[in-house]
Design a protein around this motif. Structure first.
Motif, short mmCIF file in Angstrom:
data_model
loop_
_atom_site.label_atom_id
_atom_site.label_comp_id
_atom_site.label_asym_id
_atom_site.label_seq_id
_atom_site.Cartn_x
_atom_site.Cartn_y
_atom_site.Cartn_z
N SER A 148 -6.63 -0.65 9.51
CA SER A 148 -7.29 -1.04 10.75
C SER A 148 -8.61 -0.30 10.96
O SER A 148 -9.35 -0.61 11.89
CB SER A 148 -6.36 -0.77 11.94
N LEU A 149 -8.91 0.67 10.10
CA LEU A 149 -10.14 1.46 10.24
C LEU A 149 -11.25 0.87 9.38
O LEU A 149 -11.08 0.71 8.16
CB LEU A 149 -9.88 2.91 9.82
N PRO A 150 -12.40 0.54 9.96
CA PRO A 150 -13.46 -0.12 9.19
C PRO A 150 -14.15 0.79 8.20
O PRO A 150 -14.88 0.30 7.32
CB PRO A 150 -14.44 -0.57 10.29
N VAL A 151 -13.94 2.12 8.29
CA VAL A 151 -14.69 3.03 7.42
C VAL A 151 -14.12 3.10 6.00
O VAL A 151 -14.75 3.66 5.11
CB VAL A 151 -14.71 4.45 8.02
N ILE A 152 -12.92 2.55 5.79
CA ILE A 152 -12.33 2.57 4.44
C ILE A 152 -11.66 1.24 4.15
O ILE A 152 -11.31 0.48 5.04
CB ILE A 152 -11.28 3.70 4.28
N THR A 153 -11.48 0.99 2.87
CA THR A 153 -10.69 -0.16 2.40
C THR A 153 -9.36 0.38 1.90
O THR A 153 -9.33 1.29 1.07
CB THR A 153 -11.42 -0.90 1.26
N THR A 154 -8.28 -0.17 2.42
CA THR A 154 -6.94 0.32 2.07
C THR A 154 -6.14 -0.76 1.37
O THR A 154 -6.14 -1.91 1.80
CB THR A 154 -6.18 0.76 3.34
N ARG A 155 -5.48 -0.37 0.30
CA ARG A 155 -4.57 -1.26 -0.40
C ARG A 155 -3.19 -0.61 -0.45
O ARG A 155 -3.08 0.61 -0.59
CB ARG A 155 -5.05 -1.58 -1.82
N LEU A 156 -2.15 -1.43 -0.35
CA LEU A 156 -0.78 -0.95 -0.46
C LEU A 156 -0.11 -1.68 -1.62
O LEU A 156 0.05 -2.90 -1.59
CB LEU A 156 0.00 -1.20 0.83
N ILE A 157 0.27 -0.91 -2.63
CA ILE A 157 0.94 -1.45 -3.81
C ILE A 157 2.32 -0.82 -3.89
O ILE A 157 2.45 0.41 -3.92
CB ILE A 157 0.16 -1.12 -5.10
N CYS A 158 3.37 -1.64 -3.90
CA CYS A 158 4.74 -1.14 -4.08
C CYS A 158 5.26 -1.60 -5.44
O CYS A 158 4.89 -2.67 -5.93
CB CYS A 158 5.65 -1.65 -2.95
N PHE A 159 6.11 -0.78 -6.03
CA PHE A 159 6.56 -1.11 -7.38
C PHE A 159 7.95 -0.58 -7.64
O PHE A 159 8.40 0.39 -7.04
CB PHE A 159 5.59 -0.55 -8.42
N ILE B 86 6.37 3.33 -13.52
CA ILE B 86 5.21 3.90 -12.84
C ILE B 86 3.93 3.60 -13.61
O ILE B 86 2.89 3.29 -13.03
CB ILE B 86 5.39 5.42 -12.68
N ASN B 87 4.01 3.67 -14.92
CA ASN B 87 2.83 3.43 -15.75
C ASN B 87 2.25 2.05 -15.50
O ASN B 87 1.03 1.87 -15.39
CB ASN B 87 3.19 3.61 -17.22
N ARG B 88 3.12 1.06 -15.39
CA ARG B 88 2.64 -0.31 -15.15
C ARG B 88 1.93 -0.40 -13.80
O ARG B 88 0.89 -1.06 -13.67
CB ARG B 88 3.82 -1.28 -15.20
N ALA B 89 2.48 0.25 -12.79
CA ALA B 89 1.88 0.21 -11.46
C ALA B 89 0.53 0.92 -11.44
O ALA B 89 -0.44 0.42 -10.83
CB ALA B 89 2.82 0.85 -10.44
N VAL B 90 0.43 2.07 -12.10
CA VAL B 90 -0.83 2.80 -12.15
C VAL B 90 -1.89 2.00 -12.91
O VAL B 90 -3.07 2.00 -12.54
CB VAL B 90 -0.63 4.20 -12.78
#
Length: 401
Positions: free
Chosen positions: A240-251, A280-284
């Motif tokens: 919700s903060l315009p100063v950064i771009t946030t991504r959420l990746i679950c694995f 973990i390697n695939r997600a990274v």
């Protein structure tokens, strides 16, 4: 109404021993008050020996368990109720009862309950789904209220308590110093001080040049359930903060990108699938592909490091990201609880790359992110907050053995 006289220390110790031992016969029941007899039966239902004749357990019906939950809420504060509930789920196999709306509506909502609902979401029948969402919404709203302001304030810049100003914002006024500075303006007739001179703190200047992309890469295997809940909440706040771009990746062994759902944290949580293996390697690798400008990217990998994929490739890839300038942080847990279970060998290897590896509580996470986004020393920040980081104190030979 009769008010019972307070017990002496000796009487209170005796009472607690009788409650701890439980009611096994009528003679013991006689020495307990009616209220304590009810309390003892509630505890016996969960912790008592069911093999003993006459012992009554929780049963398997929603009404009986709902009544029991009502009883324990009568005798214990919410924090203790949550511990007892967790024990009930683990000791009595009551997860299936979460599928009953009558039962679900009576449960004390907390992070562990949300994690249980996330694990069961595919099995929740239609009649219970709306109740489950309402319960999750209650927990999410409470967490957002507790964590959102601190997170936004920390990332936007927040208050710099090392710099003072006489023209502070109202929220930044240092009232003790302001009162002392204006004591000579005390008005006896009004019994108050007129603060003609305000003293407060300045807002911290933000280094926007460093802010680009934050990727929260979260292990959704069953052991990381509470961390997934907190990480999802923080991702929603940060998005919700315009100063950064946030991504959420679950694995787990698969990868799910929940970035598009961040506007609604409840949808995010119902999009998580707890359980399964871990790659973990695939997600990274997936996260690395999302990074266009390494020196303006921050990868927060939240996992216990029990790798089911290629651990050697994982270390190599994290080393490459680190050399490229990506700010990599590994959190072994993001929970209110104590030290997590984790893979010490892999943790030491990653720490040997110069990547901070430690666990973090939700209350400290906003400050952690603010430190990371300013590209300050995260390891030093952890030390200042008495957080134990993983130290690469083993030789290469020991690590490979």
């Amino acid at each position: 109404m009769t008010v019972e006289a307070p017990l002496t220390d000796k009487e209170e110790r005796s009472r607690r021993w009788r409650l701890a031992l439980g009611i096994d016969d009528s003679s013991k029941a006689k020495v307990l008050s009616p209220r304590d007899q009810c309390l003892s039966r509630a505890l016996d239902a969960l912790y008592g020996d069911e093999d003993k004749k006459g012992k009554s357990g929780l049963g398997k019906s929603a009404p009986s368990i709902a009544k029991w939950l009502g009883d324990i809420r009568t005798y214990f504060p919410a924090s203790i109720v949550q511990v007892i509930q967790k024990d009930a789920f683990e000791r009595k196999g009551l997860q299936q009862m979460l599928l009953e709306p009558e039962f679900l509506a009576t449960v004390e909502a907390d992070v562990h309950l949300v994690a249980s609902l996330m694990a069961l979401k595919d099995a929740i029948p239609d009649k219970t789904r709306e109740t489950a969402r309402a319960v999750v919404r209650t927990v999410v709203d409470a967490l957002m209220e507790r964590l959102a302001h601190r997170t936004a304030d920390a990332i936007r810049g927040g208050v710099d308590r090392t710099r003072r100003t006489t023209r502070p914002r109202f929220a930044n006024i240092d009232w003790p110093r302001t009162i002392v500075a204006n004591l000579h303006h005390y008005q006896p007739e009004h019994r108050t001080i007129i603060p003609e001179r305000l003293i407060g703190f300045m807002n911290r200047k933000q280094r926007k040049a460093d802010l680009d992309k934050v990727i929260l890469c979260v292990d959704q295997s069953g052991s990381m359930a509470s961390s997934v809940v907190y990480a999802s909440i923080f991702a929603a706040v940060m998005a919700s903060l315009p100063v950064i771009t946030t991504r959420l990746i679950c694995f787990d062994t698969a990868i799910i990108d929940l970035t598009e759902e961040l506007a609604d944290p409840v949808e995010v949580l119902f999009g998580v699938q707890l359980g399964g293996g871990t790659d973990i390697n695939r997600a990274v690798t997936y996260c690395a592909d999302q990074i266009a400008h390494p020196t303006k990217a921050h990868l927060v990998l939240i996992t216990d490091l029990y790798e089911g994929g290629n651990a050697e490739d994982l270390v190599t890839r994290l080393a490459w990201l680190h050399r490229q300038g990506t700010n990599v942080i590994v959190l072994l847990a993001l929970t209110d609880t104590g030290s997590p279970a984790y893979n010490p060998l892999l943790a030491a290897q990653i720490a040997g790359l110069g990547i901070p590896v430690f666990s973090c509580t939700p209350d400290l996470f906003p400050d952690l992110m603010a430190t990371a986004l300013r590209r300050e020393d995260v390891a030093a920040w952890a030390a200042n907050h008495d957080i134990k980081t993983i130290v690469a104190n083993r030789t290469s030979r020991e690590l490979s053995s």
